[in-house]
Design a protein around this motif. Structure first.
Motif: not given
Length: 375
Positions: A185-187, A85
């Motif tokens: 968190a979240g990746q 990302r």
């Protein structure tokens, strides 16, 4: 170690620094001439930590495999990271699958495994902090040890480089802080690079290693006096705050390839960080380290002709790439062009792949990437 007045040991090649660049050089010399006497020197005992982002591009593992090393064993326990990302300075974002997955391997693990591979191929290793490097008409003397050729692979503060060149010019060195933290968190399984126009060029990163931990850090190119530790940490926190504690926080300098010194004739070669081979777009250095080590090791058996041979092979292998990264680093001093490139990556996987190839390996400016840079 013997003194200069004693009858010195004689080696075909002495490599100063046993990181990836040094090991690649040592193994390449042994493969070029299987009976060559090759000695690796390093001031540290292994395993040892090395400040780095720990990201290993697939192309770097390709070079290690070309050198007869077991790339799968080197990466064992650290699964492929398939997504990246990017957040540009102006806020444009893209997340895509990489054409070839990377690995995130702590340097304490990576370097020890690569050294073990080098030793298995007949390279000898000694722990020793090199202090003096002296050229003679018939070789090079390293703290009393004689070699036909010496390869300096001793990092950004290279003792060997100081025997040949002044410090890198202003504006071609970056400063970075690195730590380890719990994977955000979240990746899951995603490398994250977050850029900022403040103090540009600058970015923060989070690279998960697949074990629940991540290598996290912040770096910027130095355009004036180095900022204080407190100022760097404040900029990092403002850009990419980390939940929980950061462990093993350390800083390091990165000499960028835009300030690399010329490769001279003679018997002393420089590789990796010692030759200022850090990608100016990303701060990546492992691919450059192992590729330059491979080329220097092959050239080292040429004796007095080693420098000219290394210069020619470097030019053939990476010369065009270096010209393109230097040009790209110059034009992207305007952060808006990075935003344009990220937006182009969002619309075209091929632009994303081209950008990663030039930032992580030996890619070139392609027409579609040039088009994508237009704001």
């Amino acid at each position: 170690m013997p003194t200069a007045d004693a009858h010195p040991e004689r080696w075909d090649v002495i490599v100063v620094g046993a990181g990836p660049a040094g090991c690649a050089a040592a193994v390449a010399a042994r493969r070029e001439r299987p009976g060559a006497r090759v000695l690796l020197l390093d001031r540290a005992a292994f395993p040892r930590d090395k400040v780095c982002g720990d990201g290993i591009a697939a192309e770097a593992l390709d070079v290690l495999a070309e050198l007869g090393m077991d790339a799968a064993a080197i990466a064992d326990g650290y699964p492929p990271v398939e997504r990246l990302r990017l957040s540009a300075p102006g806020g444009a974002e893209v997340e895509r699958r990489m054409a070839r997955a990377a690995h995130v391997i702590p340097r304490r693990v990576l370097d020890a495994r690569i050294l073990a591979e080098a030793l298995s191929q007949g390279v000898e290793f000694r722990r020793h902090a090199v202090r003096t490097v002296q050229s003679t008409p018939h070789g090079v003397v390293v703290d009393g040890l004689r070699a036909d050729v010496v390869v300096g692979a001793d990092g950004a503060e290279s003792v060997v480089r100081r025997a040949l060149h002044p410090a890198p010019p202003a504006g071609t060195v970056a400063l970075a802080f690195r730590a380890y933290a719990d994977e955000p968190a979240g990746q899951p399984g995603t490398q994250v690079i977050t850029m900022t126009s403040a103090h540009w060029p600058a970015y923060a990163w989070s690279f998960p290693d697949g074990t629940g931990r991540a290598n996290v850090g912040y770096g910027e190119v130095l355009t004036a006096a180095p900022p204080s530790r407190a100022a760097m940490l404040e900029r990092w926190d403002a850009l990419a705050p980390t939940a929980g504690t950061r462990d093993a926080l350390r800083a390091h300098r990165l000499p960028l390839s835009t300030g690399r010194p010329p490769v001279p004739d003679g018997r002393i070669l420089l590789v990796g960080d010692a030759q200022c081979l850090i990608n100016p777009l990303t701060g990546e250095g492992i691919f450059y380290a192992v590729r330059s080590g491979q080329l220097a090791g092959r050239a080292a058996l040429a004796g007095a002709g080693a420098g000219s041979l290394y210069r020619r092979t470097m030019r053939r292998a990476l010369g065009r790439h270096f010209r393109h990264t230097t040009l790209l680093a110059r034009v992207t001093r305007a952060p808006r062009l990075i935003d344009a490139a990220v937006r182009a990556c969002r619309h075209d996987q091929r632009v994303f792949d081209d950008l990663l190839r030039i930032g992580l390996a030996d890619g070139l400016l392609t027409p579609r990437l040039v088009t994508g840079l237009r704001p």
